[in-house]
Write a protein that holds these residues in place. Sequence first.
Motif, short mmCIF file in Angstrom:
data_model
loop_
_atom_site.label_atom_id
_atom_site.label_comp_id
_atom_site.label_asym_id
_atom_site.label_seq_id
_atom_site.Cartn_x
_atom_site.Cartn_y
_atom_site.Cartn_z
N THR A 328 -0.56 -4.80 8.71
CA THR A 328 -1.20 -4.27 7.50
C THR A 328 -0.17 -4.04 6.40
N ALA A 329 -0.54 -4.39 5.17
CA ALA A 329 0.32 -4.11 4.02
C ALA A 329 0.04 -2.70 3.52
N PHE A 330 1.09 -1.94 3.25
CA PHE A 330 0.95 -0.55 2.80
C PHE A 330 1.87 -0.36 1.59
N VAL A 331 1.33 0.20 0.51
CA VAL A 331 2.11 0.43 -0.71
C VAL A 331 2.25 1.93 -0.94
N LEU A 332 3.47 2.37 -1.24
CA LEU A 332 3.74 3.75 -1.60
C LEU A 332 4.23 3.80 -3.03
N ARG A 333 3.86 4.84 -3.75
CA ARG A 333 4.27 4.99 -5.14
C ARG A 333 4.96 6.33 -5.30
N GLN A 334 6.20 6.29 -5.76
CA GLN A 334 6.96 7.53 -5.92
C GLN A 334 7.48 7.63 -7.35
N GLN A 335 7.32 8.81 -7.95
CA GLN A 335 7.73 9.02 -9.33
C GLN A 335 9.25 8.99 -9.44
#
Length: 364
Positions: A328-335
């Motif tokens: 599975t592809a998983f994307v995380l977004r961090q400021q």
Amino acid sequence: MGRSDLSSAISVRNLRKVYQGSPPVVALADASLEIADNEFFTLLGPSGCGKTTLLRMIAGFESPTSGTLEMFGENIVDLPPHKRPVNTVFQSYALFPHLTVAQNISFGLEMLGKPKDEIKATVDEMMELVQMTAMADRQTSQISGGQQQRVALARALAPKPKVLLLDEPLSALDFKLRKEMQLELKRLQTETGITFIFVTHDQEEALTMSDRIAVMSAGSIRQIGGPRDIYDHPAERFVADFIGDTNFLEAELVSATGQTAEVRLSSGKTTMARAQEGTEGKGMVTLAIRPEHASLSGEGEGILAGTLDNIVYFGTDTHYHVALDDGTAFVLRQQNTPDAASQFEKGSRVGVKFGADVAQVLRD
């Protein structure tokens, strides 16, 4: 038709629109909703979902196949458009290019036979409201797209309708101007106290301006709620996928009580998650996690593990693309912060962590 004490401006019950053909096309399927007086309400969904059809029925340009439609407590299904206390702003502003800004705004009032002194006072008021007083004597062919949009709004607001319908009025504007007009529209709605019903396919517009949103798909209303509720508590996979970016994980439902569930992930680890009331039984479910609600960790520290495939810098934040061990592809977004430097490198083994309060169980 005077304004009643009812808090509901628009009441839609089991409204249906079917276009005859082979086969018939169901443009709107048993839609029901309540829009409050002095509310900024948005109909949101992809092309062909029925949002414009619903707007046109409120305006009186389309007749429903069945169902009821009330405005301030009065049935308006058979009421012609010109007798409804509504006005509409379309994608095409439909201004008269040979007339001045002031003349465009006054045109509808003149057609209604209003006294000249009342027309002048109203036009002055509307120009000030949309900050176009300095442009009063300019022809609309000589002003910018954003200024034309303000004139179209002023013209629609001048007769003081009880409900203003807006059919994707920002779609022709460039990105920066569209952002400015989002705030401007909300300001106008607040200052005038008029009920705004806004149609768009742009999620950011809906989240930015709306008091409440109805998410639509294939002629049906899938969920109604405030922007935060729609974003943080999507009722189903379509809503979660359409509103913003979302990671979807397959998980096994271990147990559920009230609005809390225990699920087992592909890694074999279990976690608690939010669930809709009535979630029960066993079996596979979908778990939704927003990219900004998860964080990277060392491989052994996360609830999931995988390989960091890519790191994409966006200025305000950085996106981390992880290929989980189950594929599975998983994307995380961090400021991003001025002195932040990523401790993770492309190709490294990483863990993914998220709290129980951010994972949402969805049942399709």
